[in-house]
Design a protein around this motif. Structure first.
Motif, mmCIF file in Angstrom:
data_model
loop_
_atom_site.group_PDB
_atom_site.id
_atom_site.type_symbol
_atom_site.label_atom_id
_atom_site.label_comp_id
_atom_site.label_asym_id
_atom_site.label_seq_id
_atom_site.Cartn_x
_atom_site.Cartn_y
_atom_site.Cartn_z
ATOM 1 N N LYS A 113 3.360 10.010 12.642
ATOM 2 C CA LYS A 113 4.029 10.178 11.351
ATOM 3 C C LYS A 113 4.905 8.962 11.026
ATOM 4 O O LYS A 113 4.900 8.459 9.900
ATOM 5 N N GLU A 114 5.625 8.489 12.039
ATOM 6 C CA GLU A 114 6.506 7.334 11.811
ATOM 7 C C GLU A 114 5.712 6.069 11.500
ATOM 8 O O GLU A 114 6.072 5.311 10.596
ATOM 9 N N LYS A 115 4.625 5.892 12.222
ATOM 10 C CA LYS A 115 3.771 4.721 11.970
ATOM 11 C C LYS A 115 3.202 4.779 10.541
ATOM 12 O O LYS A 115 3.184 3.771 9.827
ATOM 13 N N LEU A 116 2.748 5.949 10.122
ATOM 14 C CA LEU A 116 2.200 6.092 8.768
ATOM 15 C C LEU A 116 3.271 5.782 7.725
ATOM 16 O O LEU A 116 3.022 5.083 6.739
ATOM 17 N N GLU A 117 4.477 6.288 7.981
ATOM 18 C CA GLU A 117 5.571 6.061 7.048
ATOM 19 C C GLU A 117 5.838 4.562 6.878
ATOM 20 O O GLU A 117 5.975 4.068 5.762
ATOM 21 N N ARG A 118 5.885 3.857 8.025
ATOM 22 C CA ARG A 118 6.114 2.398 7.976
ATOM 23 C C ARG A 118 4.984 1.680 7.238
ATOM 24 O O ARG A 118 5.166 0.612 6.691
ATOM 25 N N SER A 119 3.797 2.301 7.205
ATOM 26 C CA SER A 119 2.641 1.668 6.570
ATOM 27 C C SER A 119 2.431 2.145 5.137
ATOM 28 O O SER A 119 1.396 1.853 4.538
ATOM 29 N N GLY A 120 3.368 2.918 4.613
ATOM 30 C CA GLY A 120 3.278 3.360 3.214
ATOM 31 C C GLY A 120 2.421 4.600 2.998
ATOM 32 O O GLY A 120 2.047 4.909 1.867
ATOM 33 N N VAL A 121 2.099 5.322 4.079
ATOM 34 C CA VAL A 121 1.237 6.500 3.957
ATOM 35 C C VAL A 121 2.076 7.766 4.154
ATOM 36 O O VAL A 121 2.775 7.909 5.151
ATOM 37 N N SER A 122 1.983 8.688 3.193
ATOM 38 C CA SER A 122 2.706 9.957 3.336
ATOM 39 C C SER A 122 1.964 10.868 4.303
ATOM 40 O O SER A 122 0.733 10.827 4.382
ATOM 41 N N SER A 123 2.719 11.700 4.994
ATOM 42 C CA SER A 123 2.132 12.767 5.798
ATOM 43 C C SER A 123 3.204 13.841 5.899
ATOM 44 O O SER A 123 4.382 13.547 5.739
ATOM 45 N N VAL A 124 2.789 15.097 6.097
ATOM 46 C CA VAL A 124 3.758 16.192 6.090
ATOM 47 C C VAL A 124 3.456 17.153 7.236
ATOM 48 O O VAL A 124 2.285 17.385 7.562
ATOM 49 N N VAL A 125 4.490 17.707 7.826
ATOM 50 C CA VAL A 125 4.301 18.734 8.841
ATOM 51 C C VAL A 125 4.283 20.107 8.158
ATOM 52 O O VAL A 125 5.318 20.611 7.741
ATOM 53 N N TYR A 126 3.078 20.631 7.983
ATOM 54 C CA TYR A 126 2.915 22.024 7.556
ATOM 55 C C TYR A 126 2.489 22.796 8.787
ATOM 56 O O TYR A 126 1.379 22.568 9.260
ATOM 57 N N MET A 134 0.847 -1.216 0.000
ATOM 58 C CA MET A 134 0.000 0.000 0.000
ATOM 59 C C MET A 134 0.873 1.253 0.000
ATOM 60 O O MET A 134 1.780 1.373 0.821
ATOM 61 N N LYS A 135 0.623 2.149 -0.944
ATOM 62 C CA LYS A 135 1.332 3.432 -0.994
ATOM 63 C C LYS A 135 0.293 4.529 -1.176
ATOM 64 O O LYS A 135 -0.431 4.548 -2.167
ATOM 65 N N ILE A 136 0.188 5.426 -0.215
ATOM 66 C CA ILE A 136 -0.764 6.540 -0.360
ATOM 67 C C ILE A 136 0.003 7.860 -0.304
ATOM 68 O O ILE A 136 0.607 8.191 0.712
ATOM 69 N N PRO A 137 -0.001 8.610 -1.430
ATOM 70 C CA PRO A 137 0.731 9.883 -1.474
ATOM 71 C C PRO A 137 -0.082 11.025 -0.844
ATOM 72 O O PRO A 137 -1.264 10.843 -0.532
ATOM 73 N N MET A 138 0.522 12.197 -0.689
ATOM 74 C CA MET A 138 -0.199 13.377 -0.172
ATOM 75 C C MET A 138 -1.192 13.903 -1.205
ATOM 76 O O MET A 138 -2.260 14.387 -0.855
ATOM 77 N N VAL A 139 -0.782 13.887 -2.478
ATOM 78 C CA VAL A 139 -1.679 14.280 -3.581
ATOM 79 C C VAL A 139 -1.454 13.318 -4.733
ATOM 80 O O VAL A 139 -0.391 12.723 -4.837
ATOM 81 N N ASP A 140 -2.467 13.180 -5.589
ATOM 82 C CA ASP A 140 -2.339 12.276 -6.724
ATOM 83 C C ASP A 140 -2.788 13.020 -7.981
ATOM 84 O O ASP A 140 -3.929 12.951 -8.383
ATOM 85 N N LEU A 141 -1.838 13.753 -8.567
ATOM 86 C CA LEU A 141 -2.194 14.578 -9.733
ATOM 87 C C LEU A 141 -2.389 13.730 -10.983
ATOM 88 O O LEU A 141 -3.096 14.134 -11.897
ATOM 89 N N ARG A 142 -1.790 12.566 -10.997
ATOM 90 C CA ARG A 142 -1.890 11.742 -12.210
ATOM 91 C C ARG A 142 -3.277 11.167 -12.409
ATOM 92 O O ARG A 142 -3.774 11.103 -13.523
ATOM 93 N N SER A 143 -3.939 10.793 -11.309
ATOM 94 C CA SER A 143 -5.266 10.205 -11.528
ATOM 95 C C SER A 143 -6.262 11.297 -11.926
ATOM 96 O O SER A 143 -7.187 11.050 -12.703
ATOM 97 N N GLN A 144 -6.073 12.515 -11.455
ATOM 98 C CA GLN A 144 -6.935 13.612 -11.906
ATOM 99 C C GLN A 144 -6.709 13.878 -13.402
ATOM 100 O O GLN A 144 -7.652 14.090 -14.164
ATOM 101 N N TYR A 145 -5.441 13.831 -13.793
ATOM 102 C CA TYR A 145 -5.112 14.062 -15.202
ATOM 103 C C TYR A 145 -5.789 13.030 -16.107
ATOM 104 O O TYR A 145 -6.314 13.367 -17.165
#
Ligand SMILES: *Cc1c(COP(=O)(O)O)cnc(C)c1O
Length: 367
Positions: free
Chosen positions: A295-308, A1-12
């Protein structure tokens, strides 16, 4: 499982044919700068906001910079803004020679706190520059009251908030100007850089039209020193295609946010929509004391997250010596507790559930 912060390709993929046909037409036409698509897009964005004028420019940062120039803000002036945001607005204030004055934010909305604004007004204050952070409208009634009491201009940074509403009215239509960014990952994004200023004021409009084009009304005559800051035809055409879909994109984001709230609203602090506000969730930003653990748990699980954002602007090296040393406790706390989760119109319900499960798991293990 890989979940990015945004997925511009599927919108395209959804708009591919329309985009490619339009780009081909423009390539054939040979007209790339300030042509019919820019004019039409300006007209459509103005209509969308129910305002008179819109001016396409090269980026959101330029929208802010040209707005400050158009309002005549410069050396010796102070502009009150938020320390909890992307750097662009504060940078633009410095570009024109003015001083950014950072005031603290509300811990729930993450937006500039009108009560704090009032405390920092001086005879040098010329303008308030609120940011509708993460797509959440700033407290515009309070801000506009202060602006009219002290005779200040308001520039709204709507870079993250295209389509957001405050008491039924679109953000960007409260201040003297509203500034937008069409950076690819924004709610309304193009395939490069782009920006826009909207206004009701015909004098500001005329100035902005000149400022974006070397201060020139044409014919190699130059009335003042401007910039080269134009939205190009290809980007405007792409934006016109996406503008038709912006409400449905934003509604999808709002549905994702609702689902997040249902799933994790009890265990982390989620953004809440106050009555009368329409949040458009450029980001879905939670708060948790030990956010690094999540954040670390998400990273290990293939999920992106960002500190804004991990550092308040008042603490950025770039502003050293330019601003007063300030104590901004809410901003300090937020920089340590916030975490933005994946959110985009194409994000699937099962992905949100998976992300929520990862978060629940990391917290229950810690407890
Ligand atoms: C993206 C952004 C900007 C700058 O926009 P650009 O188009 O990248 O120059 C300004 N303010 C905020 C809050 C932003 O998120």
């Amino acid at each position: 499982m890989k979940i990015p912060m945004v997925d511009l390709r599927s919108q395209y993929r959804d708009i591919k044919k329309e985009v490619e046909d339009t780009i081909k037409e423009i390539l054939e036409s040979g007209q790339f700068i300030l042509g019919p698509h820019v004019r039409e897009f300006e007209r459509e964005v103005a209509a969308y906001h129910g305002c008179k004028y819109a001016v396409g420019v090269a980026s959101g940062t330029d929208a802010l910079h040209l707005s400050l120039m158009a309002l005549g803000i410069g050396e010796g002036d102070e502009v009150i803004t938020t320390p909890f945001s992307f750097i662009a607005a504060a940078e633009a204030i410095v570009y024109v020679g003015a001083k950014p004055v950072f005031v603290d934010v509300d811990p729930e909305t993450f937006n500039i706190d009108p009560f704090e604004i009032k405390k920092r007004i001086t005879p040098k204050t010329k303008c308030i520059l609120p940011v509708h952070l993460f797509g959440m409208p700033a407290e515009m009634d309070g801000i506009m009251d202060i602006a009219s009491e002290y005779g200040l201009n308001v520039i709204e940074d709507c870079a993250q908030a295209f389509g957001a509403e405050y008491n039924g009215r679109k953000v960007g239509t409260f201040g003297s100007v509203g500034c937008f960014s069409f950076y690819p990952s924004k709610n309304l994004g193009c395939y490069g850089d782009g920006g826009m200023v909207i206004t009701e004021d015909p004098i500001l409009y005329e100035k902005l039209i000149l400022l974006r084009n070397h201060g020139s009304p044409g014919g190699y005559r130059h009335i003042f020193i401007g910039r080269n800051s134009r939205l190009d035809e290809i980007q405007a055409a792409i934006l016109r295609i996406k503008l038709k879909r912006i409400d449905s994109y934003n509604n999808r984001r709002r549905a994702v946010a609702d689902l997040y709230r249902r799933l994790i609203g009890e265990i982390v602090i989620c953004p809440e929509e106050k009555k009368g506000l329409k949040h458009v969730y450029h980001q879905f930003t939670i708060r948790y004391r030990d956010r690094d653990m999540i954040k670390e748990k998400l990273e290990r699980s293939g999920v992106s997250s960002v500190v804004y954002y991990p550092i308040g602007l008042h603490k950025q090296e770039a502003f050293l010596g330019l601003i007063d040393d300030d104590n901004l406790p809410v901003t300090e706390m937020l920089t340590k507790e916030v975490l933005s989760l994946p959110i985009y119109p194409e994000l699937k319900e099962e992905d949100v559930t998976y992300i929520a499960d990862c978060i629940k798991e990391s917290i229950s293990v810690a407890i």
